[in-house]
Enzyme design. Structure first.
Site, PDB file in Angstrom:
ATOM      1  N   ARG A  98      48.402  31.149  54.486  1.00 56.07           N
ATOM      2  CA  ARG A  98      47.222  31.374  53.655  1.00 56.07           C
ATOM      3  C   ARG A  98      47.213  30.299  52.576  1.00 56.07           C
ATOM      4  O   ARG A  98      48.262  30.005  51.990  1.00 56.07           O
ATOM      5  CB  ARG A  98      47.337  32.759  53.020  1.00 56.07           C
ATOM      6  CG  ARG A  98      46.174  33.129  52.146  1.00 56.07           C
ATOM      7  CD  ARG A  98      46.439  34.420  51.381  1.00 56.07           C
ATOM      8  NE  ARG A  98      46.681  34.135  49.980  1.00 56.07           N
ATOM      9  CZ  ARG A  98      46.464  34.992  48.983  1.00 56.07           C
ATOM     10  NH1 ARG A  98      46.024  36.211  49.238  1.00 56.07           N
ATOM     11  NH2 ARG A  98      46.711  34.661  47.743  1.00 56.07           N
TER      12      ARG A  98
ATOM     13  N   TYR B 107      42.483  32.861  40.852  1.00 55.18           N
ATOM     14  CA  TYR B 107      43.215  33.827  41.688  1.00 55.18           C
ATOM     15  C   TYR B 107      44.123  33.102  42.690  1.00 55.18           C
ATOM     16  O   TYR B 107      43.738  32.110  43.295  1.00 55.18           O
ATOM     17  CB  TYR B 107      42.232  34.717  42.481  1.00 55.18           C
ATOM     18  CG  TYR B 107      42.945  35.431  43.596  1.00 55.18           C
ATOM     19  CD1 TYR B 107      43.756  36.517  43.315  1.00 55.18           C
ATOM     20  CD2 TYR B 107      42.891  34.952  44.904  1.00 55.18           C
ATOM     21  CE1 TYR B 107      44.486  37.131  44.301  1.00 55.18           C
ATOM     22  CE2 TYR B 107      43.624  35.567  45.912  1.00 55.18           C
ATOM     23  CZ  TYR B 107      44.418  36.658  45.597  1.00 55.18           C
ATOM     24  OH  TYR B 107      45.155  37.250  46.582  1.00 55.18           O
TER      25      TYR B 107
ATOM     26  N   ASP C 143      41.820  33.833  51.149  1.00 53.50           N
ATOM     27  CA  ASP C 143      41.442  35.106  50.521  1.00 53.50           C
ATOM     28  C   ASP C 143      40.416  34.850  49.417  1.00 53.50           C
ATOM     29  O   ASP C 143      40.719  34.183  48.426  1.00 53.50           O
ATOM     30  CB  ASP C 143      42.706  35.755  49.928  1.00 53.50           C
ATOM     31  CG  ASP C 143      42.470  37.173  49.442  1.00 53.50           C
ATOM     32  OD1 ASP C 143      41.306  37.610  49.420  1.00 53.50           O
ATOM     33  OD2 ASP C 143      43.466  37.845  49.089  1.00 53.50           O
TER      34      ASP C 143
ATOM     35  N   HIS D 127      39.098  37.274  47.706  1.00 54.94           N
ATOM     36  CA  HIS D 127      39.420  38.321  46.722  1.00 54.94           C
ATOM     37  C   HIS D 127      38.155  38.936  46.110  1.00 54.94           C
ATOM     38  O   HIS D 127      38.047  39.082  44.891  1.00 54.94           O
ATOM     39  CB  HIS D 127      40.363  37.771  45.640  1.00 54.94           C
ATOM     40  CG  HIS D 127      41.429  38.750  45.255  1.00 54.94           C
ATOM     41  ND1 HIS D 127      41.385  39.470  44.095  1.00 54.94           N
ATOM     42  CD2 HIS D 127      42.559  39.145  45.891  1.00 54.94           C
ATOM     43  CE1 HIS D 127      42.445  40.259  44.023  1.00 54.94           C
ATOM     44  NE2 HIS D 127      43.165  40.088  45.104  1.00 54.94           N
TER      45      HIS D 127
ATOM     46  N   GLU E 294      39.278  36.357  54.150  1.00 56.67           N
ATOM     47  CA  GLU E 294      39.609  37.720  53.703  1.00 56.67           C
ATOM     48  C   GLU E 294      38.766  38.158  52.505  1.00 56.67           C
ATOM     49  O   GLU E 294      38.523  37.355  51.597  1.00 56.67           O
ATOM     50  CB  GLU E 294      41.095  37.718  53.329  1.00 56.67           C
ATOM     51  CG  GLU E 294      41.582  39.012  52.730  1.00 56.67           C
ATOM     52  CD  GLU E 294      43.031  38.908  52.290  1.00 56.67           C
ATOM     53  OE1 GLU E 294      43.765  38.030  52.796  1.00 56.67           O
ATOM     54  OE2 GLU E 294      43.434  39.694  51.421  1.00 56.67           O
TER      55      GLU E 294
ATOM     56  N   GLU F  62      42.448  45.698  52.181  1.00 61.20           N
ATOM     57  CA  GLU F  62      43.673  45.991  51.426  1.00 61.20           C
ATOM     58  C   GLU F  62      43.444  47.050  50.348  1.00 61.20           C
ATOM     59  O   GLU F  62      44.391  47.688  49.919  1.00 61.20           O
ATOM     60  CB  GLU F  62      44.276  44.715  50.830  1.00 61.20           C
ATOM     61  CG  GLU F  62      43.450  44.102  49.730  1.00 61.20           C
ATOM     62  CD  GLU F  62      44.030  42.797  49.193  1.00 61.20           C
ATOM     63  OE1 GLU F  62      44.546  42.005  49.988  1.00 61.20           O
ATOM     64  OE2 GLU F  62      43.948  42.587  47.971  1.00 61.20           O
TER      65      GLU F  62
ATOM     66  N   ARG G   8      42.885  45.325  57.225  1.00 63.86           N
ATOM     67  CA  ARG G   8      44.059  45.056  56.386  1.00 63.86           C
ATOM     68  C   ARG G   8      44.612  46.277  55.675  1.00 63.86           C
ATOM     69  O   ARG G   8      45.496  46.171  54.824  1.00 63.86           O
ATOM     70  CB  ARG G   8      43.687  43.993  55.347  1.00 63.86           C
ATOM     71  CG  ARG G   8      43.822  42.621  55.916  1.00 63.86           C
ATOM     72  CD  ARG G   8      43.429  41.563  54.953  1.00 63.86           C
ATOM     73  NE  ARG G   8      44.167  41.513  53.711  1.00 63.86           N
ATOM     74  CZ  ARG G   8      45.448  41.232  53.592  1.00 63.86           C
ATOM     75  NH1 ARG G   8      46.165  40.983  54.651  1.00 63.86           N
ATOM     76  NH2 ARG G   8      46.029  41.208  52.404  1.00 63.86           N
TER      77      ARG G   8
ATOM     78  N   GLU H 265      50.965  40.054  56.666  1.00 65.43           N
ATOM     79  CA  GLU H 265      51.172  39.227  55.469  1.00 65.43           C
ATOM     80  C   GLU H 265      52.622  39.357  54.997  1.00 65.43           C
ATOM     81  O   GLU H 265      53.192  40.442  55.032  1.00 65.43           O
ATOM     82  CB  GLU H 265      50.228  39.705  54.354  1.00 65.43           C
ATOM     83  CG  GLU H 265      50.355  38.916  53.063  1.00 65.43           C
ATOM     84  CD  GLU H 265      49.363  39.402  52.001  1.00 65.43           C
ATOM     85  OE1 GLU H 265      48.815  40.510  52.139  1.00 65.43           O
ATOM     86  OE2 GLU H 265      49.147  38.656  51.035  1.00 65.43           O
TER      87      GLU H 265
ATOM     88  N   TRP I 243      37.781  40.865  40.025  1.00 64.49           N
ATOM     89  CA  TRP I 243      38.986  40.037  40.008  1.00 64.49           C
ATOM     90  C   TRP I 243      39.502  39.900  41.417  1.00 64.49           C
ATOM     91  O   TRP I 243      39.479  40.829  42.192  1.00 64.49           O
ATOM     92  CB  TRP I 243      40.082  40.626  39.117  1.00 64.49           C
ATOM     93  CG  TRP I 243      41.303  39.782  39.252  1.00 64.49           C
ATOM     94  CD1 TRP I 243      41.518  38.552  38.717  1.00 64.49           C
ATOM     95  CD2 TRP I 243      42.473  40.088  40.026  1.00 64.49           C
ATOM     96  NE1 TRP I 243      42.734  38.061  39.100  1.00 64.49           N
ATOM     97  CE2 TRP I 243      43.352  38.967  39.913  1.00 64.49           C
ATOM     98  CE3 TRP I 243      42.861  41.172  40.817  1.00 64.49           C
ATOM     99  CZ2 TRP I 243      44.597  38.923  40.552  1.00 64.49           C
ATOM    100  CZ3 TRP I 243      44.085  41.128  41.442  1.00 64.49           C
ATOM    101  CH2 TRP I 243      44.939  40.009  41.311  1.00 64.49           C
TER     102      TRP I 243
HETATM  103  C1  GCO Z   1      46.747  39.734  49.073  1.00 64.79           C
HETATM  104  C2  GCO Z   1      46.220  40.469  47.885  1.00 64.79           C
HETATM  105  C3  GCO Z   1      47.104  40.473  46.689  1.00 64.79           C
HETATM  106  C4  GCO Z   1      46.504  41.468  45.681  1.00 64.79           C
HETATM  107  C5  GCO Z   1      47.561  42.331  45.086  1.00 64.79           C
HETATM  108  C6  GCO Z   1      47.012  43.312  44.089  1.00 64.79           C
HETATM  109  O1  GCO Z   1      45.935  39.388  49.903  1.00 64.79           O
HETATM  110  O2  GCO Z   1      47.952  39.583  49.159  1.00 64.79           O
HETATM  111  O3  GCO Z   1      44.887  40.120  47.626  1.00 64.79           O
HETATM  112  O4  GCO Z   1      47.323  39.210  46.180  1.00 64.79           O
HETATM  113  O5  GCO Z   1      45.820  40.796  44.684  1.00 64.79           O
HETATM  114  O6  GCO Z   1      48.227  42.977  46.113  1.00 64.79           O
HETATM  115  O7  GCO Z   1      47.987  44.214  43.692  1.00 64.79           O
HETATM  116 MG    MG Z   2      43.983  39.912  49.567  1.00 64.89          MG
END
Ligand code: GCO
Ligand code: MG
Length: 417
Positions: free
Chosen positions: A163, A175, A225, A227, A251, A277, A298, A354, A417
């Protein structure tokens, strides 16, 4: 349900399996982790991860105050019944705190039953489907140059999937980019304020992947990602712009509370999409999966109700050719990773896992038998999920309050975020 029920099953007797104690262990070996330990009359115990990053004590209290009293005297072998009891019985369903607490109990029970049966957990789930679990690592850099060097280092370590995230010109604390030795977002007692710019980000990401393909060739699997930062139409544009670089997945391209948002992205691009996630339940993904709006789910064992529920989700996903790609950031403890690797070793519709490295202190508190070899993680053959806790060492790392950052636009508007 108590231990005087008739004997059933082969994993010990009902008396052996009676739950006699359950405890919540909170420790901070580099970062906070919450672990549930369930003990049976036979002396065999099981462990479940209960870590919810930045909200750890809510789950610790949910477990200690509201769940543990219900466990004492139950048959640890009744995994499904206990899951239903905790899910239906609480009346207040779903949500990250509830589902993380249920997951902790569920994983600890699977661990106990597998230990009593003398089997590695994957065997109990249905046996081995693959020789190892393909994992992706996290490369990042303050700029494209640095990110590409890091991708190279992961390839040298044997990773087949990486990634990549990089700094965005004009964006403060972006991020996914490490500021210290390793990337760890929950870094202060009150949330760090970061600044976000969608135009700058949409400009830099295609340049990053153009460079990565030029530097590292066509074979390495690349992931990214977002995010949750983009609107659906912006996400559609990014997914389309990235098509020439053939990502393994894009992602969390847009927040998924509105599952239909992904229809817009799908209409415009063939870049594979991953999401989930932050999901806690099969219901969070129902339309995404049924309408084949995503390629990878995920959801993770610790935040989505444990093995019992994620198995249901994975089976549902398999009907629609959606594969698993479990979350595995450092805020998921080695206990979750151990359980996930056994699940990944079995699940027929596996995609990828991951894998971020835990600190040495974390690895010492949670001794485990999984190993990384040639781009894959391999779970061990010990009965159970293969992850233990050194409680004496855990006590040396007391809880430290930490929260995840927040993001604002340049004018101060709160963003995702
Ligand atoms: C990822 C996630 C993490 C999250 C974290 C939050 O893809 O690994 O986005 O980076 O930000 O798990 O607690
Ligand atoms: Mg993520």
């Amino acid at each position: 349900m108590n231990a005087s029920a008739p004997d059933e099953g082969c994993a010990g007797s009902v008396r052996d399996r009676e739950i006699v104690a359950a405890r919540v262990i909170v420790t901070c070996p580099g970062r906070n982790f919450v672990t549930l330990k369930i003990e049976t009359r036979s002396g065999v115990y099981g462990l479940g991860d209960a870590t919810l990053n930045g909200r750890e004590l809510a789950v610790a209290s949910y477990l200690a105050d509201h769940v543990v009293p219900n466990l004492i005297g139950r048959d640890a072998g009744r995994i499904e019944d206990t899951w239903q009891f905790l899910y239906r019985g609480a009346y207040w369903r779903r949500g990250p705190v509830t589902m993380t607490a249920i997951a902790a109990v569920d994983v600890a029970l699977w661990d106990i039953v597998a230990k009593l049966a003398g089997m590695p957990l994957y065997q109990l789930l249905g046996g081995r489907s693959r020789e190892g679990v393909l994992v992706y690592g996290h490369a990042n850099g303050r700029d494209i140059e640095e990110a590409s060097e890091q991708v190279g280092r992961y390839i040298e370590k044997g990773f087949r999937a990486v990634r990549a995230q990089c700094g965005v010109p004009g964006v403060h604390k972006p991020y996914g980019v490490a500021r210290g030795k390793a990337y760890e977002p929950a870094e202060s007692e009150l949330p760090v304020e970061t600044v976000w710019s969608t135009p700058a980000y949409l400009n830099v990401v295609p340049q990053l992947f153009e460079r990565l393909r030029a530097d590292h060739g066509p074979d390495i699997e690349l992931l990214h990602d977002v995010h949750h930062r983009l609107t659906p139409i912006e996400a559609a544009r990014l997914a389309r712009d990235l098509e020439p670089y053939r990502l393994f997945w894009l992602e969390d391209a847009t927040p998924a509370e509105n599952q239909r948002a992904f229809e817009l992205i799908r209409r415009h691009s063939v870049t594979p999409l991953a999401v989930g996630e932050v999901f806690n339940s099969i219901w969070d993904a129902k339309h995404l999966i049924e309408a084949q709006l995503i390629d990878f789910i995920r959801a993770t064992i610790v935040h989505a109700g444990g093995i019992t529920h994620v198995r249901r989700l994975a089976d549902f996903a398999a009907l629609h050719q959606v594969r698993t790609g479990f979350h595995g950031a450092t805020d998921l403890s080695p206990v979750c990773m151990g359980a996930a690797l056994h699940f990944d070793t079995w699940v027929p519709n596996f995609g990828i896992q991951e894998y971020m490295f835990h600190t040495e202190e974390t690895d010492a508190v949670f001794p485990h038998d999984y190993v990384f070899r040639e781009g894959r993680l391999h779970c061990g053959e010990r009965p159970g999920h293969g992850v233990d806790i050194d409680e004496a060492l855990a006590r040396k790392f007391p809880y430290r309050p930490k929260q995840l950052p927040v993001a604002r636009l340049a004018d101060g508007t709160m963003w995702d975020w």
